[in-house]
Design a protein around this motif. Sequence first.
Motif, mmCIF file in Angstrom:
data_model
loop_
_atom_site.group_PDB
_atom_site.id
_atom_site.type_symbol
_atom_site.label_atom_id
_atom_site.label_comp_id
_atom_site.label_asym_id
_atom_site.label_seq_id
_atom_site.Cartn_x
_atom_site.Cartn_y
_atom_site.Cartn_z
ATOM 1 N N ASP B 72 57.958 -18.732 -58.385
ATOM 2 C CA ASP B 72 57.286 -20.022 -58.225
ATOM 3 C C ASP B 72 56.836 -20.125 -56.767
ATOM 4 N N ALA B 161 72.191 -23.627 -58.997
ATOM 5 C CA ALA B 161 71.784 -22.468 -59.802
ATOM 6 C C ALA B 161 71.906 -21.188 -58.983
ATOM 7 N N TRP B 217 64.633 -7.199 -67.498
ATOM 8 C CA TRP B 217 65.593 -7.994 -68.286
ATOM 9 C C TRP B 217 66.844 -7.202 -68.615
ATOM 10 N N TRP B 223 67.909 -10.461 -63.739
ATOM 11 C CA TRP B 223 68.141 -11.852 -64.144
ATOM 12 C C TRP B 223 68.100 -12.768 -62.925
ATOM 13 N N ARG B 226 64.795 -13.914 -62.421
ATOM 14 C CA ARG B 226 64.272 -14.614 -63.594
ATOM 15 C C ARG B 226 64.960 -15.952 -63.840
ATOM 16 N N VAL B 227 66.130 -16.172 -63.252
ATOM 17 C CA VAL B 227 66.745 -17.506 -63.338
ATOM 18 C C VAL B 227 65.835 -18.513 -62.648
ATOM 19 N N ASP B 232 61.283 -23.278 -61.893
ATOM 20 C CA ASP B 232 61.490 -23.844 -63.222
ATOM 21 C C ASP B 232 62.730 -23.157 -63.790
ATOM 22 N N THR B 233 63.898 -23.675 -63.411
ATOM 23 C CA THR B 233 65.164 -22.958 -63.630
ATOM 24 C C THR B 233 65.445 -22.663 -65.102
ATOM 25 N N ARG B 234 65.765 -21.392 -65.371
ATOM 26 C CA ARG B 234 66.229 -21.017 -66.712
ATOM 27 C C ARG B 234 67.747 -21.136 -66.715
ATOM 28 N N TRP B 235 68.256 -22.331 -66.957
ATOM 29 C CA TRP B 235 69.713 -22.539 -66.895
ATOM 30 C C TRP B 235 70.461 -21.680 -67.900
ATOM 31 N N TRP B 236 69.855 -21.516 -69.078
ATOM 32 C CA TRP B 236 70.541 -20.760 -70.142
ATOM 33 C C TRP B 236 70.839 -19.324 -69.717
ATOM 34 N N LEU B 237 69.990 -18.794 -68.827
ATOM 35 C CA LEU B 237 70.174 -17.397 -68.436
ATOM 36 C C LEU B 237 71.470 -17.214 -67.635
#
Lengths: 304, 519
Positions: B72, B161, B217, B223, B226-227, B232-237
């Motif tokens: 980002d 995060a 990946w 990761w 990619r988090v 735009d945080t990928r919290w699930w990762l």
Amino acid sequence: MHDSHEPVIEIHDLVKAFGSFRALDGLDLSVVPGEVHGFLGPNGAGKSTTIRVLLGLLRSDAGTVRLLGGDPWRDAADLHRRLAYVPGDVSLWPNLSGGETLDLLIRMRGADPRQSRRDEMVERFALDPTKRGRAYSKGNRQKVALVAAFATDPELLILDEPTSGLDPLMEQVFNDCVAEHTARGATVLLSSHILSEVERLADRVTLIREGRVVETGTLDSLRHLQRTRLVAGLSGEVPDLGGLDGVHDVAVEGAKVTCTVDADALPGVLAALTAAGVTSLTSSPPSLEELFLDAYRDRAGAGR
Amino acid sequence: MSTTTGWRLLLGLALRRDRVLAAVWIAVLVLMSVASAAATPSLYADQADRVHAAEALNASPAIVALYGPVLDVTSEGELAMTKMTVLYAVFVAVLFVVVVRRHTRVEEETGRTELVGGTSVGRNAPLLAVAVETLLLAAALGVLTAVGNAVSGLAPSGSIAFGALWAGTGLVAAGIGAVTAQVSASARTCAGFAAATIGVLFVLRAAGDTGPEWLGWLSPLGWNTRVAAYGDTRWWLLAAYPVLTVALAAVAVALRGRRDLGSGLLAARPGPAEGSPRLTDALTLALRTTGTTLLLWTLAAGVLGVVFGMIAPGIGDLLDSETAQSLIDELGGELVAAILSVVAVVLTYFAATVVAHTARDETDGRAELVLATGTSRGAWFGATLVVALVGTALLLVVTGIGLWIGYVAADGPGIGNLLVAALAWVPAAWVVGALAVLSLAWGTRWSVLAWVWPAAFLVLGMLGDLLELPAWVSGLSPYAHVPSLPSEQWSWGSSGTLTALAVALLLVAWWRFRERDIH
């Protein structure tokens, strides 16, 4: 070869301090050519420190040290080609095999493993030379160092508690090897904390404690230190052993009596015990620590 | 008695033993992160300036390969954490592998596990104790980093995060350490496997970031980017880290149950019954004991060189006008210089491993065994410094050759001699290597500093830039005096001065080693 009249090891008034702790405090040691010299003392007395000064690993703070006619600090490498050393706690390279380590140590002393008794010694000590250093037990690590030492013909063997990890069978092999080397004229400095271990091999012994010599001389002159500790179970009445000459530290506990006995008083004590009906009897050499305690107590008593 | 009886006792012992190592390591990592977070706002005038900088980073495949992309470009935190997200996460991973290996395989090799196993301690207690310890360390690292970054002005949610992804990286690395500890009977092989695994994960991520996306990946380090902690945080990762850690821990426990104490899954092969006729002195011994390590380092340096060499010229795709040719050359040169500045520090660690090896020989009593033979102190000491310093120089040469091969293979524009560019780092690496040798010469107790010097100078250089410290402070680092070849000129002055300094340090080291006691 070395001048046969000059001592192989001559230490005078040696001092070595680690910080404020004086590990060696005016130590004297003289080893003459061709003898097996027992170097005795309890754990922590300074035996290994003395040997490390002799090998030029530690620098002395005061006193004079001569080894094979040279200065062990300045001429270390040259002197070391004429001696073999077995440390008390042998550590090997984890990824080198025992055979590799043997050949390396022999070559580093300037000898050729193929022209040495290496293979014969490997066999006699029942050593598997293909194992890696990390796979050897304490006893087997010690064997590697012993084989490397006995395989060549050094003028001097410095052995620091060499049998502490060996089983009785291997101890016999060890004793034979020492005898063979002294037969060809080698000198041996044998350190130990067990008197009886050195008794079998040594011509003369030096006893040290807290970095100082307590006694030195032939084994005969140290007879007074060769007491036997007896523990006897009796069926009859416990006789008064304390009244006999040469009997010390008598303690009676029910039907059990414990004492330490000088060698020449043993027949009398055994006769008295037999008369009282012995049901069990164990004898053991007293530890050096006990002997020293005795010696000090006796001396303190005589001074009063 | 359960198989985990006594783990609390072992945990206390482990924390006691690691209190300096872990505290310093975590403190340095947190400090680096906080310094980066705090310095970034002052570096850029406005949002547009920042976006421009982020886009410039993303435009350079070599930088992306080294640090990962800024996903980002509008996020201040993403830009500030560029170096932290992946490259410094490797240092996080190394800490956790070191801790796990130290309390598992090293303990077994030295026989201390046996000592403990003889008491009323269960078979899996050491593994459980180290698992709990790594959880505590990961939590400390994550919380401190998150708080530090937030306090330094980055977005709080992003900081959480980011702290979590560093902690996650640590946990996964601990899992890798636990598995590799079961595979081989040797602590050194364990370290080799773990380092190789981290290396593969790093290269997978680098390949994924510059080539097929899916490769990234596959790597936990991939990761990290990619988090997108501050984007735009990928919290699930974030859940992927503990899941992988638990899986690795389960594998480690299963493997542990299948082997005996002291052994590995890979059976120890018997060695030769006789030594090679060439194994005769301290130098050949040092080569015999560190040869495999040097070979692995050489392979890694060569491969990394080729990979980065191939990536570096990619900059040319973006600027294809004829007039931009000189600009391309310059940028390509700067990229190579940036890569070398990191690689040189990492390669200096080879010298540290050699010094550490000699120090262990001394504390374990093997030096005594050798020095009681005809081998002199000079030969013993000389062997260490020759293998350490010549080895480091060799690794830099191999890196330079690798870069050159990769660069030429990818049709890079002419940017001068890459081998000379790599060689320019040799004098600085020698100074740091000589400091490591000097630490050992001063006494085995100080030899641990061998690990500290390269990292300390790296950190000093980075903090100097970020905190705008006076030039003389960052100038304390030998690495700061290396000209950035190929874009700058080779300097006989600096390379000569650094080499002379290295020689002077070695002379002092030799003087000290000759005089001191061997324990």
